[in-house]
Design a protein around this motif. Structure first.
Motif, PDB file in Angstrom:
ATOM      1  N   GLN A 158      13.238  55.621 -29.491  1.00  0.00           N
ATOM      2  CA  GLN A 158      14.562  55.751 -28.898  1.00  0.00           C
ATOM      3  C   GLN A 158      15.464  56.438 -29.904  1.00  0.00           C
ATOM      4  O   GLN A 158      15.626  55.948 -31.029  1.00  0.00           O
ATOM      5  CB  GLN A 158      15.129  54.369 -28.542  1.00  0.00           C
ATOM      6  N   MET A 159      16.026  57.567 -29.499  1.00  0.00           N
ATOM      7  CA  MET A 159      16.867  58.350 -30.411  1.00  0.00           C
ATOM      8  C   MET A 159      18.283  58.410 -29.857  1.00  0.00           C
ATOM      9  O   MET A 159      18.501  58.925 -28.756  1.00  0.00           O
ATOM     10  CB  MET A 159      16.290  59.760 -30.568  1.00  0.00           C
ATOM     11  N   ASN A 160      19.222  57.881 -30.618  1.00  0.00           N
ATOM     12  CA  ASN A 160      20.627  57.879 -30.231  1.00  0.00           C
ATOM     13  C   ASN A 160      21.443  58.715 -31.202  1.00  0.00           C
ATOM     14  O   ASN A 160      20.975  59.036 -32.306  1.00  0.00           O
ATOM     15  CB  ASN A 160      21.161  56.452 -30.201  1.00  0.00           C
TER      16      ASN A 160
ATOM     17  N   SER B 237      21.268  60.968 -26.197  1.00  0.00           N
ATOM     18  CA  SER B 237      20.098  60.133 -26.485  1.00  0.00           C
ATOM     19  C   SER B 237      18.868  60.662 -25.765  1.00  0.00           C
ATOM     20  O   SER B 237      18.971  61.301 -24.713  1.00  0.00           O
ATOM     21  CB  SER B 237      20.346  58.689 -26.027  1.00  0.00           C
TER      22      SER B 237
ATOM     23  N   PHE C  70      17.702  55.807 -34.775  1.00  0.00           N
ATOM     24  CA  PHE C  70      16.442  55.801 -34.034  1.00  0.00           C
ATOM     25  C   PHE C  70      15.828  54.401 -34.072  1.00  0.00           C
ATOM     26  O   PHE C  70      15.981  53.672 -35.056  1.00  0.00           O
ATOM     27  CB  PHE C  70      15.441  56.779 -34.653  1.00  0.00           C
ATOM     28  N   THR C  71      15.111  54.065 -33.012  1.00  0.00           N
ATOM     29  CA  THR C  71      14.403  52.789 -32.954  1.00  0.00           C
ATOM     30  C   THR C  71      12.984  53.024 -32.464  1.00  0.00           C
ATOM     31  O   THR C  71      12.787  53.573 -31.377  1.00  0.00           O
ATOM     32  CB  THR C  71      15.103  51.798 -32.024  1.00  0.00           C
TER      33      THR C  71
ATOM     34  N   ARG D 124      14.538  59.296 -25.214  1.00  0.00           N
ATOM     35  CA  ARG D 124      13.496  58.319 -25.499  1.00  0.00           C
ATOM     36  C   ARG D 124      12.151  59.008 -25.398  1.00  0.00           C
ATOM     37  O   ARG D 124      11.766  59.470 -24.322  1.00  0.00           O
ATOM     38  CB  ARG D 124      13.551  57.156 -24.520  1.00  0.00           C
TER      39      ARG D 124
ATOM     40  N   TYR E  13       7.088  54.077 -28.550  1.00  0.00           N
ATOM     41  CA  TYR E  13       8.309  54.739 -28.129  1.00  0.00           C
ATOM     42  C   TYR E  13       9.175  55.070 -29.345  1.00  0.00           C
ATOM     43  O   TYR E  13       9.081  54.434 -30.388  1.00  0.00           O
ATOM     44  CB  TYR E  13       9.108  53.831 -27.188  1.00  0.00           C
TER      45      TYR E  13
ATOM     46  N   SER F  65       8.013  58.942 -25.618  1.00  0.00           N
ATOM     47  CA  SER F  65       6.896  58.031 -25.378  1.00  0.00           C
ATOM     48  C   SER F  65       5.625  58.640 -25.949  1.00  0.00           C
ATOM     49  O   SER F  65       5.474  59.862 -25.994  1.00  0.00           O
ATOM     50  CB  SER F  65       6.713  57.783 -23.886  1.00  0.00           C
TER      51      SER F  65
ATOM     52  N   SER G 263       9.379  51.423 -31.251  1.00  0.00           N
ATOM     53  CA  SER G 263       8.870  50.199 -30.626  1.00  0.00           C
ATOM     54  C   SER G 263       7.513  50.502 -30.012  1.00  0.00           C
ATOM     55  O   SER G 263       7.068  51.652 -29.992  1.00  0.00           O
ATOM     56  CB  SER G 263       9.842  49.680 -29.570  1.00  0.00           C
TER      57      SER G 263
ATOM     58  N   GLY H  96       8.756  63.112 -23.178  1.00  0.00           N
ATOM     59  CA  GLY H  96      10.139  62.660 -23.210  1.00  0.00           C
ATOM     60  C   GLY H  96      11.098  63.578 -23.925  1.00  0.00           C
ATOM     61  O   GLY H  96      12.308  63.321 -23.953  1.00  0.00           O
TER      62      GLY H  96
END
Length: 129
Positions: free
Chosen positions: A81-83, A16, A67-68, A18, A79, A20, A70, A7
């Motif tokens: 998730q980078m914003n 952003s 970042f999140t 994401r 995962y 994986s 999960s 990813g």
């Protein structure tokens, strides 16, 4: 346990991505998982971690709010998730896993590279200004 990160890529500042992390060889349902990163010329640093059930999360200060982390245990995948990415986020990102208990206290204590048993090969994230 084998971990395959994917990813990464090139993105402009403010964008952003994401990431994986697919696990194989053994189910990681009961493993804590996380992400580290290493920028050129710098030491590897902790980014985020998640408990096996997903109820405990811990972030480095640089990741908090942007970042999140999960996971989907049915897919044996985690995962990131980078914003609001910044050029300072440019690094190789590594996913990690560990079979020890992943309480919140444990996640907070395990922020050094040697805290995790299993490492993926890394995926490059480049953020242009």
């Amino acid at each position: 346990v084998q971990l395959q990160a994917s990813g990464g890529g090139l993105v402009q500042a403010g964008g952003s991505l994401r990431l994986s992390c697919a696990a194989s060889g053994r189910t990681v349902t009961r493993y804590g998982m996380g992400w580290f990163r290493q920028a050129p010329g710098k030491e590897r640093e902790f980014v985020a971690a998640i408990s096996w059930g997903g109820g405990n999360l811990y972030y480095a200060g640089s990741a908090k709010g942007r970042f999140t982390i999960s996971r989907d245990n049915a897919k044996n995948t985690a995962y990131l998730q980078m914003n609001s990415l910044e050029p300072e986020d440019t690094a190789v990102y590594y996913c990690v896993a560990d079979s020890r208990p992943s309480t919140l206290l444990s996640l907070r204590a395990r922020t050094t590279p040697r805290s995790y048993e299993y490492w993926g090969q890394g995926t490059q994230v480049t953020v242009s200004s």
